[in-house]
Design an enzyme around this catalytic site. Structure first.
Site, PDB file in Angstrom:
ATOM      1  N   GLY A  72       3.357  -6.299   4.311  1.00 62.12           N
ATOM      2  CA  GLY A  72       3.321  -4.846   4.398  1.00 62.12           C
ATOM      3  C   GLY A  72       2.039  -4.392   5.067  1.00 62.12           C
ATOM      4  O   GLY A  72       1.068  -5.167   5.165  1.00 62.12           O
ATOM      5  N   GLN A 106      -4.932   0.712   7.467  1.00 59.14           N
ATOM      6  CA  GLN A 106      -5.354  -0.653   7.845  1.00 59.14           C
ATOM      7  C   GLN A 106      -5.437  -0.851   9.356  1.00 59.14           C
ATOM      8  O   GLN A 106      -6.003  -1.836   9.813  1.00 59.14           O
ATOM      9  CB  GLN A 106      -4.395  -1.680   7.244  1.00 59.14           C
ATOM     10  CG  GLN A 106      -4.479  -1.752   5.722  1.00 59.14           C
ATOM     11  CD  GLN A 106      -3.535  -2.801   5.186  1.00 59.14           C
ATOM     12  OE1 GLN A 106      -2.356  -2.538   5.003  1.00 59.14           O
ATOM     13  NE2 GLN A 106      -4.043  -3.995   4.960  1.00 59.14           N
ATOM     14  N   CYS A 136      -4.374  -9.356   0.755  1.00 60.56           N
ATOM     15  CA  CYS A 136      -4.342  -8.175   1.619  1.00 60.56           C
ATOM     16  C   CYS A 136      -4.908  -8.552   2.988  1.00 60.56           C
ATOM     17  O   CYS A 136      -5.934  -9.222   3.070  1.00 60.56           O
ATOM     18  CB  CYS A 136      -5.192  -7.075   0.977  1.00 60.56           C
ATOM     19  SG  CYS A 136      -5.258  -5.554   1.939  1.00 60.56           S
ATOM     20  N   LEU A 137      -4.251  -8.107   4.049  1.00 60.70           N
ATOM     21  CA  LEU A 137      -4.725  -8.418   5.407  1.00 60.70           C
ATOM     22  C   LEU A 137      -6.134  -7.874   5.652  1.00 60.70           C
ATOM     23  O   LEU A 137      -6.875  -8.411   6.466  1.00 60.70           O
ATOM     24  CB  LEU A 137      -3.770  -7.831   6.454  1.00 60.70           C
ATOM     25  CG  LEU A 137      -2.362  -8.443   6.518  1.00 60.70           C
ATOM     26  CD1 LEU A 137      -1.505  -7.648   7.490  1.00 60.70           C
ATOM     27  CD2 LEU A 137      -2.413  -9.909   6.908  1.00 60.70           C
ATOM     28  N   HIS A 175       1.394  -1.459  -3.567  1.00 63.64           N
ATOM     29  CA  HIS A 175       0.154  -1.927  -2.904  1.00 63.64           C
ATOM     30  C   HIS A 175      -0.126  -1.072  -1.660  1.00 63.64           C
ATOM     31  O   HIS A 175      -1.250  -0.617  -1.446  1.00 63.64           O
ATOM     32  CB  HIS A 175       0.317  -3.412  -2.547  1.00 63.64           C
ATOM     33  CG  HIS A 175      -0.833  -4.012  -1.782  1.00 63.64           C
ATOM     34  ND1 HIS A 175      -1.589  -5.063  -2.267  1.00 63.64           N
ATOM     35  CD2 HIS A 175      -1.339  -3.729  -0.547  1.00 63.64           C
ATOM     36  CE1 HIS A 175      -2.524  -5.374  -1.370  1.00 63.64           C
ATOM     37  NE2 HIS A 175      -2.381  -4.592  -0.307  1.00 63.64           N
ATOM     38  N   GLU A 176       0.932  -0.843  -0.867  1.00 59.61           N
ATOM     39  CA  GLU A 176       0.745  -0.106   0.395  1.00 59.61           C
ATOM     40  C   GLU A 176       0.502   1.385   0.137  1.00 59.61           C
ATOM     41  O   GLU A 176      -0.317   2.011   0.821  1.00 59.61           O
ATOM     42  CB  GLU A 176       1.951  -0.290   1.322  1.00 59.61           C
ATOM     43  CG  GLU A 176       2.280  -1.735   1.689  1.00 59.61           C
ATOM     44  CD  GLU A 176       1.108  -2.542   2.204  1.00 59.61           C
ATOM     45  OE1 GLU A 176       0.147  -1.946   2.729  1.00 59.61           O
ATOM     46  OE2 GLU A 176       1.134  -3.777   2.065  1.00 59.61           O
ATOM     47  N   HIS A 209      -2.993   1.983  -0.621  1.00 56.81           N
ATOM     48  CA  HIS A 209      -3.831   2.033   0.586  1.00 56.81           C
ATOM     49  C   HIS A 209      -3.919   3.460   1.123  1.00 56.81           C
ATOM     50  O   HIS A 209      -4.984   3.914   1.545  1.00 56.81           O
ATOM     51  CB  HIS A 209      -3.238   1.165   1.704  1.00 56.81           C
ATOM     52  CG  HIS A 209      -3.704  -0.263   1.696  1.00 56.81           C
ATOM     53  ND1 HIS A 209      -5.024  -0.613   1.814  1.00 56.81           N
ATOM     54  CD2 HIS A 209      -3.015  -1.430   1.617  1.00 56.81           C
ATOM     55  CE1 HIS A 209      -5.126  -1.943   1.791  1.00 56.81           C
ATOM     56  NE2 HIS A 209      -3.922  -2.464   1.673  1.00 56.81           N
TER      57      HIS A 209
HETATM   58 ZN   LIG Z   1      -3.357  -4.444   1.527  1.00 58.55          ZN
END
Ligand SMILES: [Zn+2]
Length: 197
Positions: free
Chosen positions: A46, A51, A109-110, A151-152, A155
């Site tokens: 995701g 991000q 997480c990226l 999670h997203e 963000h």
């Molecule tokens: Zn993340």
């Protein structure tokens, strides 16, 4: 379409609340395409717009490549997504209407490469959002899909999973976070560090 650099832990954009999308402009359509391409290029499940340095409330999710049966055996924590639910979702202006139950699973997480930690999240959620045609949708999601959505959506509100860990786990990753903030990190995908922001 383009692969965009992923903003890392320590950048301001990750700690800033994203703004609702008012209408479906060409910019937003391009952002969605670029986010999907970036998510695939970096093997993420995701991605939230923050991000990639954009403060629009847009989230892309693709868990279709995750073998949940296999994962359920190797990580006893995994709760599977119910059959019939989508594995690929684009959400504009997502809102969580209801949360039910709780379970813990290790997340990554990226934007926080090589850091993992167990996060407690709701088991089942009801979300409303606009799809890529800007039509209103409502969905009940569970298991991994619900977790990735939460999670997203966090963000978009400037919240990172590392802030949700228990105190011991937070202490254990302190040095790793400091290294990422200082740009001492290696990834297979393009990035923007705090210094470069
Ligand atoms: Zn993340």
């Amino acid at each position: 379409m383009a692969v965009l650099p992923v903003y890392l832990y320590g950048t301001k954009v990750l700690k800033t609340k994203a703004r609702p999308v008012k209408d479906l402009s060409n910019n937003i359509i391009k952002l969605i395409y670029d986010m999907v391409e970036t998510m695939h290029a970096s093997n993420g499940m995701g991605l939230a717009a923050n991000q990639v340095g954009s403060l629009h409330r847009v989230v892309t999710i693709d868990i279709s490549e995750v073998n949940e049966d296999e994962r359920e055996e190797s990580h006893d924590q995994l709760k599977k997504t119910s059959p019939g639910l989508p594995r690929k979702v684009v959400m504009i202006n997502p809102e969580v209407l209801e949360r039910e139950g709780a379970w813990k699973m290790e997340e990554g997480c990226l934007s926080i490469p090589d850091v993992r930690g167990k996060v407690e999240r709701a088991e089942r959620i009801r979300v409303k959002f606009r799809d890529p045609n800007f039509d209103e949708k409502e969905l009940e999601a569970d298991g991994l899909l619900a977790r990735v959505m939460l999670h997203e959506i966090d963000h978009l509100d400037g919240i990172l999973f590392t802030e949700l860990l228990n105190p011991e786990d937070k202490a254990a990753i302190k040095v790793d976070l400091k290294n990422i903030r200082q740009g001492d990190v290696e990834t297979s995908y393009p990035i923007v560090t705090a210094e470069e922001e």
